[in-house]
Design a protein around this motif. Structure first.
Motif, PDB file in Angstrom:
ATOM      1  N   LEU B  56       0.857  -1.179   0.000  1.00 49.43           N
ATOM      2  CA  LEU B  56       0.000   0.000   0.000  1.00 49.43           C
ATOM      3  C   LEU B  56       0.892   1.226   0.000  1.00 49.43           C
ATOM      4  O   LEU B  56       1.669   1.443   0.924  1.00 49.43           O
ATOM      5  N   VAL B  57       0.745   2.018  -1.024  1.00 43.98           N
ATOM      6  CA  VAL B  57       1.613   3.171  -1.209  1.00 43.98           C
ATOM      7  C   VAL B  57       0.793   4.447  -1.106  1.00 43.98           C
ATOM      8  O   VAL B  57      -0.249   4.572  -1.761  1.00 43.98           O
ATOM      9  N   LYS B  58       1.271   5.374  -0.316  1.00 46.42           N
ATOM     10  CA  LYS B  58       0.570   6.649  -0.201  1.00 46.42           C
ATOM     11  C   LYS B  58       1.309   7.718  -0.981  1.00 46.42           C
ATOM     12  O   LYS B  58       2.550   7.763  -0.971  1.00 46.42           O
ATOM     13  N   GLY B  59       0.548   8.561  -1.667  1.00 48.66           N
ATOM     14  CA  GLY B  59       1.163   9.599  -2.466  1.00 48.66           C
ATOM     15  C   GLY B  59       0.704  10.979  -2.048  1.00 48.66           C
ATOM     16  O   GLY B  59       0.168  11.171  -0.968  1.00 48.66           O
ATOM     17  N   ILE B  60       0.887  11.920  -2.952  1.00 48.83           N
ATOM     18  CA  ILE B  60       0.499  13.291  -2.657  1.00 48.83           C
ATOM     19  C   ILE B  60      -0.996  13.486  -2.875  1.00 48.83           C
ATOM     20  O   ILE B  60      -1.651  12.662  -3.527  1.00 48.83           O
ATOM     21  N   ASN B  61      -1.514  14.553  -2.310  1.00 51.58           N
ATOM     22  CA  ASN B  61      -2.916  14.959  -2.513  1.00 51.58           C
ATOM     23  C   ASN B  61      -3.933  13.907  -2.065  1.00 51.58           C
ATOM     24  O   ASN B  61      -5.046  13.860  -2.590  1.00 51.58           O
ATOM     25  N   GLY B  62      -3.569  13.058  -1.115  1.00 52.82           N
ATOM     26  CA  GLY B  62      -4.506  12.093  -0.561  1.00 52.82           C
ATOM     27  C   GLY B  62      -4.712  10.837  -1.382  1.00 52.82           C
ATOM     28  O   GLY B  62      -5.569  10.016  -1.059  1.00 52.82           O
ATOM     29  N   PHE B  63      -3.946  10.642  -2.434  1.00 57.73           N
ATOM     30  CA  PHE B  63      -4.069   9.431  -3.253  1.00 57.73           C
ATOM     31  C   PHE B  63      -3.256   8.290  -2.653  1.00 57.73           C
ATOM     32  O   PHE B  63      -2.245   8.509  -1.991  1.00 57.73           O
ATOM     33  N   GLU B  64      -3.713   7.081  -2.912  1.00 57.74           N
ATOM     34  CA  GLU B  64      -2.971   5.890  -2.550  1.00 57.74           C
ATOM     35  C   GLU B  64      -3.194   4.817  -3.605  1.00 57.74           C
ATOM     36  O   GLU B  64      -4.153   4.886  -4.388  1.00 57.74           O
ATOM     37  N   ALA B  65      -2.295   3.852  -3.637  1.00 58.71           N
ATOM     38  CA  ALA B  65      -2.419   2.760  -4.596  1.00 58.71           C
ATOM     39  C   ALA B  65      -1.962   1.477  -3.927  1.00 58.71           C
ATOM     40  O   ALA B  65      -1.115   1.500  -3.032  1.00 58.71           O
ATOM     41  N   GLU B  66      -2.515   0.364  -4.387  1.00 57.12           N
ATOM     42  CA  GLU B  66      -2.147  -0.923  -3.827  1.00 57.12           C
ATOM     43  C   GLU B  66      -1.600  -1.831  -4.907  1.00 57.12           C
ATOM     44  O   GLU B  66      -2.246  -2.063  -5.939  1.00 57.12           O
ATOM     45  N   PHE B  67      -0.389  -2.321  -4.650  1.00 51.90           N
ATOM     46  CA  PHE B  67       0.244  -3.267  -5.557  1.00 51.90           C
ATOM     47  C   PHE B  67      -0.285  -4.654  -5.258  1.00 51.90           C
ATOM     48  O   PHE B  67      -0.185  -5.148  -4.129  1.00 51.90           O
ATOM     49  N   ASN B  68      -0.846  -5.307  -6.265  1.00 45.23           N
ATOM     50  CA  ASN B  68      -1.371  -6.661  -6.105  1.00 45.23           C
ATOM     51  C   ASN B  68      -0.678  -7.548  -7.121  1.00 45.23           C
ATOM     52  O   ASN B  68      -1.008  -7.540  -8.314  1.00 45.23           O
ATOM     53  N   LYS B  69       0.302  -8.301  -6.635  1.00 44.53           N
ATOM     54  CA  LYS B  69       1.134  -9.090  -7.548  1.00 44.53           C
ATOM     55  C   LYS B  69       0.331 -10.218  -8.200  1.00 44.53           C
ATOM     56  O   LYS B  69       0.486 -10.494  -9.386  1.00 44.53           O
ATOM     57  N   SER B  70      -0.542 -10.861  -7.441  1.00 44.61           N
ATOM     58  CA  SER B  70      -1.286 -11.993  -7.995  1.00 44.61           C
ATOM     59  C   SER B  70      -2.253 -11.551  -9.090  1.00 44.61           C
ATOM     60  O   SER B  70      -2.512 -12.282 -10.043  1.00 44.61           O
ATOM     61  N   GLN B  71      -2.774 -10.335  -8.971  1.00 41.73           N
ATOM     62  CA  GLN B  71      -3.685  -9.821  -9.985  1.00 41.73           C
ATOM     63  C   GLN B  71      -2.997  -8.865 -10.952  1.00 41.73           C
ATOM     64  O   GLN B  71      -3.661  -8.302 -11.826  1.00 41.73           O
ATOM     65  N   THR B  72      -1.712  -8.696 -10.786  1.00 42.39           N
ATOM     66  CA  THR B  72      -0.905  -7.774 -11.616  1.00 42.39           C
ATOM     67  C   THR B  72      -1.612  -6.433 -11.784  1.00 42.39           C
ATOM     68  O   THR B  72      -1.822  -5.944 -12.902  1.00 42.39           O
ATOM     69  N   SER B  73      -2.002  -5.864 -10.646  1.00 43.53           N
ATOM     70  CA  SER B  73      -2.723  -4.594 -10.692  1.00 43.53           C
ATOM     71  C   SER B  73      -2.063  -3.573  -9.782  1.00 43.53           C
ATOM     72  O   SER B  73      -1.331  -3.914  -8.842  1.00 43.53           O
ATOM     73  N   PHE B  74      -2.351  -2.317 -10.058  1.00 44.06           N
ATOM     74  CA  PHE B  74      -1.824  -1.204  -9.260  1.00 44.06           C
ATOM     75  C   PHE B  74      -2.859  -0.085  -9.341  1.00 44.06           C
ATOM     76  O   PHE B  74      -2.626   0.966  -9.906  1.00 44.06           O
ATOM     77  N   HIS B  75      -3.998  -0.318  -8.749  1.00 45.15           N
ATOM     78  CA  HIS B  75      -5.121   0.625  -8.843  1.00 45.15           C
ATOM     79  C   HIS B  75      -4.915   1.830  -7.934  1.00 45.15           C
ATOM     80  O   HIS B  75      -4.433   1.705  -6.806  1.00 45.15           O
ATOM     81  N   LEU B  76      -5.326   2.969  -8.421  1.00 49.32           N
ATOM     82  CA  LEU B  76      -5.197   4.244  -7.691  1.00 49.32           C
ATOM     83  C   LEU B  76      -6.525   4.590  -7.048  1.00 49.32           C
ATOM     84  O   LEU B  76      -7.579   4.490  -7.688  1.00 49.32           O
ATOM     85  N   ARG B  77      -6.477   5.052  -5.788  1.00 54.18           N
ATOM     86  CA  ARG B  77      -7.722   5.346  -5.075  1.00 54.18           C
ATOM     87  C   ARG B  77      -7.606   6.665  -4.323  1.00 54.18           C
ATOM     88  O   ARG B  77      -6.523   7.092  -3.928  1.00 54.18           O
ATOM     89  N   LYS B  78      -8.782   7.275  -4.138  1.00 50.51           N
ATOM     90  CA  LYS B  78      -8.872   8.433  -3.251  1.00 50.51           C
ATOM     91  C   LYS B  78     -10.257   8.381  -2.607  1.00 50.51           C
ATOM     92  O   LYS B  78     -11.256   8.212  -3.312  1.00 50.51           O
ATOM     93  N   PRO B  79     -10.342   8.509  -1.283  1.00 49.01           N
ATOM     94  CA  PRO B  79     -11.632   8.339  -0.602  1.00 49.01           C
ATOM     95  C   PRO B  79     -12.623   9.473  -0.854  1.00 49.01           C
ATOM     96  O   PRO B  79     -13.834   9.271  -0.762  1.00 49.01           O
TER      97      PRO B  79
END
Lengths: 111, 114
Positions: B56-79
């Motif tokens: 789980l990676v947190k970035g600027i401006n309240g965004f975060e993303a989760e690396f999911n190796k099994s699903q080869t995904s890196f979706h970006l989220r903001k609440p």
């Protein structure tokens, strides 16, 4: 301040008139790259360079040339520009595995 | 060769609603992953990056993303998004092992409505 500087920022020119877009970085990065951005197509890599005197084609190299005589500079050359090269161009630099640092872009219009 | 797919070209959302921008990658080796943002008439800025460690990676401006190796995904989220989050978002992957070569997705346009 760490930055990638592109010049010019805007250019309107005519078909066939050679032009050069300069790119310079002050971060001592080995890797530099040129992209073009077109609506619906995202960023497409034109050329990249892994170090001085080492360049290679990206995804859309046709109609472009580059050179890397010094580590900090990576100019993009359009020898005979055509209207289909009208686009927004970005230069970027980075160290291995690190994020790209981007310039502010150069908007080229070729009539 | 590695590739990146951003599944949505455009995501409209109302202000203060949550948002997820999807990114999938294909690569046979370990990867480094990035999200960039491009505000109107500006260049690209780094939002966040995953190199190793916590998924789980947190970035600027309240965004975060989760690396999911099994699903080869890196979706970006903001609440909860703001009007000022309206921008183009690009997912990118560098092949691991110090490879220089990044691959960008085609971008997702986030449009936040009042």
């Amino acid at each position: 301040e760490a930055q990638v500087t592109q010049n010019p920022r805007y250019l309107i020119t005519v078909t066939g008139k050679k032009l050069t877009v300069t790119c310079s970085q002050n971060m001592n990065h080995e890797y530099m790259s040129w992209y073009r951005q077109d609506p619906g197509l995202g960023l497409r890599q034109i050329y990249y360079s892994m170090n001085v005197e080492v360049t290679d084609k990206g995804d859309v190299p046709e109609g472009y040339k580059v050179s890397r005589k010094e580590k900090r500079n990576f100019p993009l050359i359009l020898e005979s520009p055509s209207p289909n090269q009208t686009s927004l161009y970005f230069c970027a630099s980075s160290s291995p595995g690190e994020p790209q640092h981007f310039g502010d872009g150069t908007r080229l219009s070729i009539l | 060769a590695q590739s990146v797919t951003q599944l949505d070209s455009q995501v409209p959302v109302f202000e203060e609603a949550p948002v997820e921008l999807r990114c999938n990658y294909s690569s046979s080796v370990s990867v480094y992953l990035f999200w960039y943002v491009q505000y109107p008439n500006q260049g690209l800025q780094l939002l966040l990056k995953y190199l190793s460690g916590s998924t789980l990676v947190k970035g600027i401006n309240g965004f975060e993303a989760e690396f999911n190796k099994s699903q080869t995904s890196f979706h970006l989220r903001k609440p909860s998004v703001h009007i000022s989050d309206t921008a183009e978002y690009f997912c990118a992957v560098n092949k691991g092992g110090g490879s220089y070569i990044p691959t960008f997705g085609r971008g997702t346009s986030l449009i936040v409505h009042p």
